[in-house]
Design a protein around this motif. Structure first.
Motif: not given
Lengths: 447, 312
Positions: B17-20, B152-154, B174-179, B200-204
């Motif tokens: 996972v890449t952020i920012g 591209n935040c979380i 277009n952010h990543k997500l914490i579950a 939601f894309d599982k890779e995010r």
């Protein structure tokens, strides 16, 4: 590797004499394979079969008692790689290094720190288990006199005598006769001499090598020389290497029943930076060390490492419990609120933590529900109105508090009426469902 | 009996996972082995540590962890810049704790403004966290996600009660997500499935199996993490392959061991060093269990964990 029933059967007398209490030798063999029977039950088994079966049934990692008496620690005997599969068996021992270059006063101070290191946490007594005396001076006389000091000031503390010089080891180990010290250690240069000393003095032998290949050769050689009790060190110092080698040793011993690595592992975590040292030790605690040697035992560090060791070695199938009693949180007075919960340690920690956060002094009644959380205990009939009423009555709390109000967890709101029926003169108040609602709840009451 | 190393090869792999954005973008995860065992696979990234800051002054933090930030924590922008420029933070986690109804009860609009201001002041990746009030987090995180669009935040944390709105907001912007689920591998798997079923894309995703502090249930988090990681690697379970978060600081700095003064419990030793050690030890243990993203508070604890990671 464990033998199958048929393999065991081939080694038995095949007489079907029934003296073992089983109808046939095959049935007995099957029980042996499942470890539900012991070979002693067969009176006619051959010496050869005993030897083969004994080796096959020996635990994959040898169990060793380090030290003697009250403070002896059992190490080894581990059966799994991951603690969720089964409880890690024998918590790793923490040892503090004392160098023989220190003055008598400094050594005495360190010994006293070890002796005073005991802390009680969730009913368990935790402490620094051992002293590792290292021959940093390279001088036999200094090593021996430091060993004498330890033997006289801390006669019951298990000791690791760290020197590569057999003469120094021999002189020092005699001071701990009958106390099962560890001589650390044997390497490829001194293995015979060290093995002889360990054998004669009935000491455990620490074996240190330069990598895993050399280590396996060395332990086999030393075993052939008649030493059974060893602790092993791959020579790894850097965390990455330590983790890799500890993992390889544990895997080889458990999954391949690789005998040369069937011994407890000792790691040396000393670092100049004490916090860094604590984290290196944490790697050892989580990943397969049976003894970890550190250089400093500041109280804060002990507490953190003891707690980590306790957490990792907890039985995943048995909930941790705290003692049933009424705990005072903050400066509780006879007018402070009284709350109740169950004795599952996690429940207790979270509830007491939130009460502390509220800064409202309280009493927290913790009731023995065999370590179940509130809802589970209620569902299992262990946290019921009558049991709560009996606990409150018998606790003597009525002499301690002026009021007669009990705050129960929101999840068991349903019990409030029946508790009031059974607990005469008491008013029951329903608290929040989750502990994190406690600060707001308690603060609102006092506002 | 010559020794042959019992190496393992795994069929599964953790998502990278890449952020920012831009030069300071950061990656974590991506490995196909158990933590820090590079000799039997590849570990493309080291774990990432984010400094925790919040939208309101940290009056609820114990004094020993307030102190390092005392001159900057009055304002989230100054605080964020301090972490990035002075402490060399590689990522920042902004907790919008002030939006909690029991706290300052800040509005979603206020929260969005804070996010915008912080983002314009930093160039390292940002993790945006709600106040962990499932109801309030929904509108707050929607507003925050919009304010941070395309950065591209979380975004976090999506829980069973509110994942739909938060996941939708993360997806749209277009952010990543914490579950996050509570200390149960099955709940964790289920939530990941529910979120991916929304498209939601599982890779995010980033899995948060819920952190616990050393001595306060750490063994539960530790074992849930190990089991998740083993499921990802040995069973190639796609729903268990997002990298894992350990939200260490928040859980550590509220327990007794990080607060009680030495005068109260002499056998526990110096309170400041104890608090730092507590945070660092908790983090170290969870790294061994498989955490790839850590959120921490005390600069000295971050430094020590960084030093450990260097040695691993």
């Amino acid at each position: 590797m464990a033998l199958s029933g048929v393999e065991i059967f081939k080694l038995l007398p095949k007489t079907n004499c029934k003296k073992c209490g089983h109808p046939t030798c095959l049935a007995f063999a099957m029980k042996l394979a499942q470890r539900q029977a012991s070979l002693d039950q067969c009176p006619d088994v051959s010496e050869e079969a005993k030897k083969i079966l004994g080796e096959a049934s020996a635990p994959p990692i040898r169990s060793i008692t380090f030290g003697s008496g009250d403070r002896a620690v059992k190490i080894g005997e581990e059966t799994v790689l991951f603690r969720h599969d089964k409880k890690f068996v024998n918590p790793c021992a923490l040892a503090v290094e004392i160098k023989d270059t220190l003055s008598e006063g400094e050594i005495t101070k360190k010994i006293e720190e070890v002796l005073a290191s005991e802390i009680d946490r969730v009913g368990q007594k935790l402490r620094v288990d051992a002293i590792a005396l290292t021959n940093a001076s390279g001088d036999k006389g200094k090593f021996e006199s430091a060993a004498k000091l330890i033997a006289s000031k801390a006669p019951n503390v298990p000791v690791i005598l760290s020197t590569t010089d057999p003469a120094s080891a021999e002189a020092a180990v005699k001071l701990f006769a009958g106390k099962k010290p560890i001589i650390y250690g044997a390497n490829s240069g001194n293995a015979e001499a060290m093995a002889n000393i360990a054998k004669t003095e009935k000491a455990i032998l620490g074996v240190v090598a330069n990598g895993l290949d050399e280590l396996s050769t060395l332990t086999e050689k030393i075993k052939a020389l008649g030493v059974e009790d060893m602790v092993i060190d791959s020579g790894a110092k850097k965390a990455e290497e330590m983790l890799e080698n500890n993992t390889m040793i544990r895997r080889a011993a458990l999954k391949k029943n690789y005998k040369p690595f069937g011994y407890p592992v000792i790691n040396f975590a000393q670092r100049d930076d004490s916090l860094h040292e604590a984290l290196i030790a944490s790697v050892g605690i989580t990943k397969y060390a049976s003894i970890i040697v550190v250089s400093g035992i500041e109280k804060w560090k002990n507490l953190a490492l003891f707690t980590l060791r306790q957490n990792i070695y907890t039985d995943p199938q048995v909930p941790m419990q705290v003692e049933q009693k009424i705990y005072k949180i903050g400066e509780a007075t006879p007018d402070s609120p009284l709350t109740i919960t169950t004795n599952f340690s996690l429940t207790y920690f979270i509830v007491s933590g939130e009460i502390e956060n509220s800064k409202v002094p309280c009493r927290l009644a913790v009731m023995d529900c065999e370590g179940l959380s509130v809802l589970t205990a209620w569902a299992a009939g262990k946290f019921t109105a009558s049991k709560i009423a009996t606990f409150i009555k018998e606790s003597g709390i009525e002499n301690e508090v002026k009021h007669r109000e009990l705050i129960i967890p929101g999840y068991v709101a349903i019990l409030s009426g029946s508790i009031e029926d059974k607990l005469e003169g008491w008013k029951v108040t329903v608290g929040p469902r989750e502990a994190n609602g406690l600060p707001a709840f308690l603060k609102a009451r006092t506002a | 009996m010559a020794f042959t190393a019992p190496k393992e090869t795994y069929s599964g792999k953790v998502y990278n996972v890449t952020i920012g954005t831009g030069e300071r973008a950061a990656s974590f995860g991506g490995e196909n082995v158990l933590p820090f065992l590079p000799f039997e696979g590849t570990i493309p990234n080291k774990p990432l540590i984010a400094y925790e800051i919040q939208d309101v002054p940290p009056t609820d933090w114990p004094e020993n962890v307030q102190k390092p930030f005392s001159s900057v924590s009055g304002d989230p922008v100054t605080w964020a810049k301090f972490c990035q420029d002075t402490l060399k933070a590689k990522a920042i986690a902004l907790r919008l704790i002030g939006t909690h109804p029991d706290r300052e009860n800040r509005s979603p609009e206020d929260a969005a403004k804070t996010v915008k201001d912080v983002l314009s002041a930093i160039n390292v990746p940002l993790i945006i966290l709600g106040s962990n009030n499932a109801e309030k987090d929904a509108p707050v995180l929607i507003a925050a996600a919009e304010a941070a669009k395309d950065k591209n935040c979380i975004l976090g944390k999506a829980q069973e009660a509110n994942y739909k709105t938060i996941a939708a907001a993360a997806m749209a912007n277009n952010h990543k997500l914490i579950a996050m689920s509570e200390l149960d591998i099955n709940l964790s798997k289920q939530l990941n499935i529910l979120i991916t079923q929304m498209g939601f894309d599982k890779e995010r995703l980033i899995t948060d199996p819920m952190c616990s502090a050393l001595g306060y249930g750490l063994e539960y988090t530790y074992s849930v993490m190990e089991r998740i990681r083993l499921a990802a690697l040995t069973q190639n379970d796609l729903t268990m392959q997002p990298p894992m978060l350990a939200d260490v600081g928040m859980y550590v700095w509220k327990i007794k061991e990080t607060q009680a003064p030495e005068s109260d419990v002499p056998s526990w030793g110096n309170a400041e060093e104890r608090g730092i050690a507590w945070e660092a030890t908790t983090a170290a243990a969870l790294l061994m269990a498989g955490a790839e993203l850590l959120i921490m508070r005390h600069p000295k604890a971050v430094e020590a964990v960084g030093k450990l990671i260097e040695e691993l």
